[in-house]
Design a protein around this motif. Structure first.
Motif, PDB file in Angstrom:
ATOM      1  N   LEU A  12      54.085  18.750  49.367  1.00 63.06           N
ATOM      2  CA  LEU A  12      52.864  18.536  50.159  1.00 63.06           C
ATOM      3  C   LEU A  12      53.103  18.512  51.664  1.00 63.06           C
ATOM      4  CD1 LEU A  12      51.099  15.995  47.801  1.00 63.06           C
ATOM      5  CD2 LEU A  12      50.421  18.352  48.224  1.00 63.06           C
ATOM      6  N   PHE A  13      54.352  18.632  52.074  1.00 64.22           N
ATOM      7  CA  PHE A  13      54.607  18.786  53.515  1.00 64.22           C
ATOM      8  C   PHE A  13      54.525  20.266  53.877  1.00 64.22           C
ATOM      9  CE2 PHE A  13      57.719  14.960  53.100  1.00 64.22           C
ATOM     10  CZ  PHE A  13      56.644  14.099  53.007  1.00 64.22           C
ATOM     11  N   GLY A 110      47.512  24.292  40.547  1.00 66.09           N
ATOM     12  CA  GLY A 110      46.780  24.272  41.816  1.00 66.09           C
ATOM     13  C   GLY A 110      45.773  23.145  41.913  1.00 66.09           C
ATOM     14  N   THR A 111      45.677  22.299  40.891  1.00 64.13           N
ATOM     15  CA  THR A 111      44.735  21.172  40.936  1.00 64.13           C
ATOM     16  C   THR A 111      45.502  19.865  41.161  1.00 64.13           C
ATOM     17  OG1 THR A 111      44.828  20.555  38.607  1.00 64.13           O
ATOM     18  CG2 THR A 111      43.358  22.377  39.194  1.00 64.13           C
ATOM     19  N   PRO A 112      44.809  18.854  41.676  1.00 66.30           N
ATOM     20  CA  PRO A 112      45.489  17.564  41.846  1.00 66.30           C
ATOM     21  C   PRO A 112      45.875  16.947  40.507  1.00 66.30           C
ATOM     22  CG  PRO A 112      43.150  17.399  42.415  1.00 66.30           C
ATOM     23  CD  PRO A 112      43.452  18.844  42.226  1.00 66.30           C
ATOM     24  N   LEU A 115      49.395  17.668  39.907  1.00 63.24           N
ATOM     25  CA  LEU A 115      50.264  16.878  40.782  1.00 63.24           C
ATOM     26  C   LEU A 115      50.405  15.452  40.271  1.00 63.24           C
ATOM     27  CD1 LEU A 115      49.019  17.794  44.371  1.00 63.24           C
ATOM     28  CD2 LEU A 115      51.178  18.476  43.315  1.00 63.24           C
ATOM     29  N   HIS A 388      37.120  15.724  45.881  1.00 64.28           N
ATOM     30  CA  HIS A 388      37.777  16.032  47.159  1.00 64.28           C
ATOM     31  C   HIS A 388      39.021  15.188  47.382  1.00 64.28           C
ATOM     32  CE1 HIS A 388      34.241  18.308  47.521  1.00 64.28           C
ATOM     33  NE2 HIS A 388      33.455  17.272  47.676  1.00 64.28           N
ATOM     34  N   SER A 390      42.125  15.245  46.863  1.00 61.14           N
ATOM     35  CA  SER A 390      43.078  16.294  46.535  1.00 61.14           C
ATOM     36  C   SER A 390      43.730  16.726  47.843  1.00 61.14           C
ATOM     37  CB  SER A 390      42.306  17.478  45.938  1.00 61.14           C
ATOM     38  OG  SER A 390      41.345  17.923  46.891  1.00 61.14           O
ATOM     39  N   PRO A 391      44.856  17.425  47.771  1.00 59.95           N
ATOM     40  CA  PRO A 391      45.508  17.802  49.036  1.00 59.95           C
ATOM     41  C   PRO A 391      44.594  18.556  50.007  1.00 59.95           C
ATOM     42  CG  PRO A 391      47.031  18.107  47.218  1.00 59.95           C
ATOM     43  CD  PRO A 391      45.709  17.736  46.597  1.00 59.95           C
ATOM     44  N   GLU A 392      43.930  19.585  49.536  1.00 61.50           N
ATOM     45  CA  GLU A 392      43.060  20.332  50.467  1.00 61.50           C
ATOM     46  C   GLU A 392      41.866  19.462  50.883  1.00 61.50           C
ATOM     47  OE1 GLU A 392      43.849  23.361  51.640  1.00 61.50           O
ATOM     48  OE2 GLU A 392      45.626  23.370  50.361  1.00 61.50           O
ATOM     49  N   GLY A 393      41.343  18.709  49.946  1.00 52.15           N
ATOM     50  CA  GLY A 393      40.190  17.853  50.239  1.00 52.15           C
ATOM     51  C   GLY A 393      40.534  16.786  51.262  1.00 52.15           C
ATOM     52  N   ARG A 395      42.989  16.897  53.423  1.00 54.36           N
ATOM     53  CA  ARG A 395      43.262  17.577  54.687  1.00 54.36           C
ATOM     54  C   ARG A 395      41.952  17.894  55.407  1.00 54.36           C
ATOM     55  NH1 ARG A 395      43.290  22.801  56.000  1.00 54.36           N
ATOM     56  NH2 ARG A 395      43.254  23.550  53.853  1.00 54.36           N
ATOM     57  N   ARG A 396      40.994  18.438  54.674  1.00 55.90           N
ATOM     58  CA  ARG A 396      39.703  18.729  55.321  1.00 55.90           C
ATOM     59  C   ARG A 396      39.047  17.454  55.843  1.00 55.90           C
ATOM     60  NH1 ARG A 396      39.191  22.703  51.123  1.00 55.90           N
ATOM     61  NH2 ARG A 396      37.963  21.311  49.815  1.00 55.90           N
ATOM     62  N   PHE A 437      49.445  15.755  57.857  1.00 49.77           N
ATOM     63  CA  PHE A 437      48.433  15.959  58.897  1.00 49.77           C
ATOM     64  C   PHE A 437      48.927  15.408  60.233  1.00 49.77           C
ATOM     65  CE2 PHE A 437      44.625  14.432  61.241  1.00 49.77           C
ATOM     66  CZ  PHE A 437      44.029  15.664  61.469  1.00 49.77           C
TER      67      PHE A 437
END
Lengths: 470, 470, 470
Positions: A12-13, A110-112, A115, A388, A390-393, A395-396, A437
């Motif tokens: 995740l880095f 690709g889903t949390p 992970l 949301h 989740s990593p992308e969620g 981050r957004r 982030f």
């Protein structure tokens, strides 16, 4: 072919060497901090009885709507996964259900969920090969074996996970017996309740009436009058406070609030408690009750959490056959700016009140939530929620809220889960994403390294402890 | 100064060395796979007659609304580009039109049009200098020369491009003559039609009545009665199936669906076929017809594609002078959660039906589409569409849908184009962007390299072949 | 512990070495270009009188709602920051107010305010230590000392900042005295006004009537009749043109426009100038006036700027106590596609008119604004605005508009600020973010380096000069 299961220490880095090394250093400072979990849905009876869990399927699969919704979307019948319907728990062989899950595990790439689960498998359960059809039985047996040991009882895991604080969520009609049992047991783990009165506020809920009956019985108030109803809330809030609660939680369909004159509110109450209230009245009553709850929070100091925007039970057929919480809750649009105004007109400038806002509609992050939280003293932003989370969620969430609301109008992470074994995984993902982030901001010279280190600490434990008044 | 035209082998990959090398490896495995194009708008007559194209302007410029809308936005008159108006094709010199285009080519910097065109120029047409005012004539002549060779006839290019499957789109009132001619010709290229009944469903379309007349003639049904109308659809769907179609396509203004009682539906039909139906009835009829089409799809196995949310002909003046499809279609907000519910209440839990959803409103990706597709068995997510069919758009699609819907509720790439020469370019962009996205997940240890390789293969050919039942 | 204040020469560039070196090279070519500021809110009296500013608090803190809203959100009383209320400016000691600010400066981590202020502190004011509680007095004294020198007078800073053009904004009822004084003074700095008629268009504004009285006095027209009212606008537009204005500015609650028949418009005018007009009429009148202003712009050549979507004075209590512009303006949803249509039906295809659109609702970038600007000749996209005028906000603007609208339908940067000292900082941030975005496109082989260099020049000065017709 059996694949090894290995968690990279750099997961995740960013792969950018600068950012990665900054993220590593930040994460090293927060990885070992205690887990503060002020919002979740674990079952307090686990900690009251400390009974062992039974098997992988009933612990990890059949209660987890993140998992079974995905399998259902690909045509897998819920009965094959051991998911209960209105007719009860199907008599599916748990091992067979686990096999079904294992053979579909690729769907979670690709889903949390993947992970979290891989973290549970590797770190909590000590598995060393990846889950797939060929390793399904090995998993099932290994997990069963572990669960029967004392080290995998709820309290032992609570300690092993380094949990400093864990909130559960109970309805206004809950007698809080499990929490009483925890306290009486002498166990030192801090597991407290949260006041969630939706069941006695949402007159459209199919179980509203029985909940009201219990609400009356527990409080001795005449909950069918407006004044008795409010008094009952006050009493139960006091009960929850006494049981350690520091927060309330409100899961409404929308963010609408209202500020009616007392006489209008009483008249509305009269209308909605009659059978078959109009949808507009039901909505207005929920709206009014948010304001009532906010006023009570100023009195008793409970932090208020508002989670609006989930359209529950979207799938009519599945609701008919399986009931609530079966993965058919779909986000709707949210309107915080107009919705919250009536309540904010009353309490918005209070510095004694904290209201934490969550959303399922990311388009509100930069447009509504950050500007509101960056202005009103009572408002704070809850973390990225549900879909949301989740990593992308996450981050957004940071990218779209930080520039207007800053970090200090946010409240740290909520795992919001009933999946106890995944709590460390979820906090770990959040810590890593936040460090990643911050590392980007440092690497782009938008933040000093020492500032980032302070913020990482705050996001991990400081903000949660202070905001939830732990 | 003439600039060289060179396509970097690393285009669209991250510049991060880790990610780039992973992306290269993934791309190397899918770059040479066949093109599966299950949704597009090429003209089947090209493959029926195999006639040569004429010149750069009529082939590449004047039919491409991506191109002329941008030039129009900068004040270039459409007549100068050879774009037909209601009065016919202007007698603009094609070479002169191409010069106008060439001297404005800088407007496309940073747009997918430039990526696609440069790929066409370099890879398909063998040009070695960049397009600008100074090379305009060189381009025009070189392209004309190529187009007159046999190697640039439609079928030859079809083979050269490695197309395994190519779907076109025809209206319910289309006699499918070109497709019949293709089949009778003995040519082996697999070019099939798609059933697009919008013209006989949208009673507000200016050509609704003549389309209905042809619909009646082709089916022998009394299409002015509700039962005859439905029977005509069933017949034409069978015709399309017989001509190879595996899918239907529905381009509605909104995602609204309805599930009326048969009697209500019949009454609605009576109202809308009269001149001057109300906008509400027209919308309700389109809504009802999506549900009717879904039910027919369960019967005949055709995959249903729903493309809602384009507000057609926004520019009233341009519509008056130039008609449809002149670049003045603008996206509107979409509401899938409420809009689709009536249809999903009927067919949502079917595992025999596939409905592919597309959107022009990216705010629905994470909020609506991924949660819906991550739950309902019949729903899948079409790729980033139209304005979003671009590197950033495709990246956002993956970032905002994968965590909730996974990769396996998506369906691979659609080129959705009438620009035949650009088909390889478009698939190449999609493959590169997908590989770049997967490479990031691998580099951030969110996915194993072998998982990414499997997924890349699926996104390139596997999902499209299976979803469209090829 | 005192921390050094240092601005990295690489700030806001990607940490990826490839991208960073490309960004450096691009930035080197634009860093020294003049500042073109066609949209802002500085006070023209500064340049008319050239008086010295007094202290850090009154110059930098108490007028800046970006700053005090954040402090207010964390419970700091506005009086402690010297922010004026309706009862006047509080007699807070400016040094004490600055201390309060300094001790809360960590709240701005990750926000553009910190980037801008640190640039002001380091580059404009020559400070070498970071602001915090321990350096507050040092800052306050150092700044006071500087401000009393001639080098820190408004005109000297104007020259030092390299400002080529600076627009201020004045109401239709403003006599433009300061601008006259600037011209008469013989000073060569180009400071011009912008016509902002909102105060005489928004009949719901609390100061509408007094503004109309001044509007009548300045024009000699009977502004209480529709024809006199329109004539007054024409006269004042001419006055503004004569004072150097090249643009108008319209800050409406929504993007709604209307195109009424003249008789209907006159009747509407009659209704709205009576006390207590309906909200619907007030909105319709604003809508109609956008179209009227657009038509006048075709006549007089003034560029039209539309800034819709701010819900003003959301905090009722704060508005009652402190009035307008106190940080309680919250973005609302915008609808450009339907809202602008009536106006575009009239003027949309004009190549003599430029209308620049701004939004606070980022969900409209890709869905509405880019498609509209990528089609209509009169439309251009203003830069990321207000809450989005930040590194992440500007990046999202480029990522979500470029692929459909290109770079050439955008208009360069607007600093939109009343904080004069921060103008170089804001332009610097914009230049860096644009160079970083371009560098990514180059590093990913989506743009040639020489194309990026041309675009960087355009984004910095070329587009602004041409669009605003300077």
């Amino acid at each position: 072919m059996t694949r090894p299961l290995r968690l990279s220490p750099d997961r995740l880095f960013s792969s950018d060497p600068d950012q990665r090394s900054i993220a590593r250093a930040l994460y090293a400072q927060v990885a070992g901090l205690p887990i503060v979990s002020p919002h979740g849905h674990t079952d307090p009876r686990w900690f009251a009885t400390n009974d062992a869990w039974r098997d992988a399927t009933s612990l990890l699969l059949s209660p987890d709507h993140y998992l079974f919704r995905m399998l259902y979307s690909q045509g897998v019948d819920l009965a094959r996964l051991g998911v209960p319907s209105r007719e009860g728990t199907p008599d599916t062989d748990p091992r067979e259900a686990w096999r079904t899950f294992a053979s579909h595990y690729h769907l979670f790439r690709g889903t949390p969920s993947q992970l979290w689960l891989d973290h549970v498998f590797a770190e909590v359960l000590g598995l060393e090969v990846a889950l797939d059809a060929s390793t399904s039985d090995l998993y099932f047996d290994h997990i069963a074996e572990q669960l029967f040991t004392d080290a995998f009882r709820p309290r032992a895991l609570f300690d092993r996970f380094g949990i400093e604080f864990l909130a559960t969520t109970e309805g206004a009609d809950d007698p809080l017996q499990a929490h009483r049992a925890i306290r009486l047991s002498g166990w030192q783990g801090r597991v407290v309740t949260t006041y969630r009165p939706d069941g006695v506020i949402d007159v459209e809920h199919e179980a509203f009436r029985p909940a009201m009956v219990r609400f009356a019985a527990l409080t001795g108030e005449d909950v069918w009058t407006w004044s008795g109803y409010l008094a009952a809330h006050a009493k139960r809030r006091a009960d929850f406070r006494a049981a350690g609660a520091t927060a309330t939680d409100h899961g409404h369909p929308t963010a609408r609030t209202a500020n009616l004159e007392p006489r209008e509110a009483a008249a509305l109450f009269e209308r909605v408690i009659r059978p078959g209230p109009s949808a507009a009245d039901a909505e207005l009553f929920r709206a009014q009750m948010l304001t009532e709850m906010a006023k009570m929070s100023i009195d008793d100091g409970m932090v208020m959490q508002i989670h609006p925007g989930s359209i529950r039970n979207h799938n009519a057929q599945l609701f008919a056959s399986h009931g609530r919480d079966r993965g058919a809750d779909i986000p709707g649009r949210a309107d915080f700016v107009n919705g919250l105004k009536p309540m904010l007109d009353v309490v918005g400038n209070s510095t004694d009140l904290t209201i934490i806002l969550f959303t399922l509609d990311e388009s509100t992050y930069a447009r509504e939530l950050a500007p509101l939280a960056g202005h009103y003293p009572c408002l704070k932003l809850g973390p990225a929620w549900w879909f949301h989370d989740s990593p992308e969620g996450m981050r957004r969430f940071r990218e779209m809220t930080t520039e207007t609301a800053g970090f200090y109008n946010t409240v740290g992470f909520n795992d919001d889960t009933r999946a106890f074994l995944s709590i460390p995984a979820r906090h770990d993902v959040a810590r890593r994403v936040d460090c990643a982030f911050l590392a980007r901001l440092v690497a782009e010279h938008r933040l000093a390294d020492w500032e980032a280190a302070e913020i990482a600490q705050e996001l991990t434990v400081g903000l949660a402890r202070r905001t939830y008044r732990l």
